[in-house]
Write a protein that holds these residues in place. Sequence first.
Motif, PDB file in Angstrom:
ATOM      1  N   LEU A   1     139.512 -22.698 161.727  1.00 31.54           N
ATOM      2  CA  LEU A   1     140.702 -23.436 162.138  1.00 31.54           C
ATOM      3  C   LEU A   1     140.394 -24.487 163.199  1.00 31.54           C
ATOM      4  O   LEU A   1     141.309 -25.009 163.835  1.00 31.54           O
TER       5      LEU A   1
ATOM      6  N   ALA B   1     147.545 -18.130 163.969  1.00 26.02           N
ATOM      7  CA  ALA B   1     146.109 -18.157 163.672  1.00 26.02           C
ATOM      8  C   ALA B   1     145.610 -16.826 163.135  1.00 26.02           C
ATOM      9  O   ALA B   1     144.480 -16.742 162.635  1.00 26.02           O
TER      10      ALA B   1
ATOM     11  N   PRO C   1     144.881 -17.532 158.949  1.00 27.11           N
ATOM     12  CA  PRO C   1     144.317 -18.887 158.909  1.00 27.11           C
ATOM     13  C   PRO C   1     144.778 -19.724 157.722  1.00 27.11           C
ATOM     14  O   PRO C   1     145.040 -20.929 157.876  1.00 27.11           O
TER      15      PRO C   1
END
Length: 229
Positions: free
Chosen positions: A119, A144, A147
């Motif tokens: 990322l 996150a 992802p």
Amino acid sequence: MGQVKPTFTTRAFGQYSVAYRDAVLSAVESGDRDLPRYRRAELGLEPAEFRELAGQAETFDVVAPRLAVLFEVVDRSLRGDPVGDGDDERAAATEPMPAWLDRDRGRSPTMVDDVPAELADTAGGVRAFHGLDDDLPSIYRCLAQWPAYLRTAWDDLEPAFESPAFDRACERAHETTEAFVDSVPYPPRIAPDDLRTRGTDEATITELQELFETFNRGPIETVLPALPT
């Protein structure tokens, strides 16, 4: 922050929280880009993962107007600026917030400490857009954990965030927040003189003023309106 808590317990705040999210979404959707919607299979997530992702994202949608009011109320108070005028005579100003509003929405958010390497480009784009140096806001550290979702969502949303429609969304969100804070019937007693009376030293007061000025008038001006999208 016990002095601020009553601000969030009224029907007027419930009305504001709905108006805040509507102000953002209606402005963004008035642009030339539709907000993305994703099916679980498109993201390659298992059903339990998708439910957790959706639940944690809902939590940030719920707290966005709360954070906007918190930062505005505390920032104003610490600068000695007025919060409310006591003239709101609507019943909603003091009636309790409806128990059904946002009930059963959201899950306790969890977050990554370090953004996955895959990322890196996405995180760089987030920082550049919001004007951040290092740390990512909580919403992005939360997303996150998935992802594939964050990468896809940011690629789809970044053009909308860079558009005049999102600028309008930020302006309308701020105007909606200011109007609500102007109307609250219970101004919290957290002005500098109030804090001094409670024994708070000048260095701490200055630190609080600087902290909430950053919260209220820094990158958060674009981070909070991004949450409902």
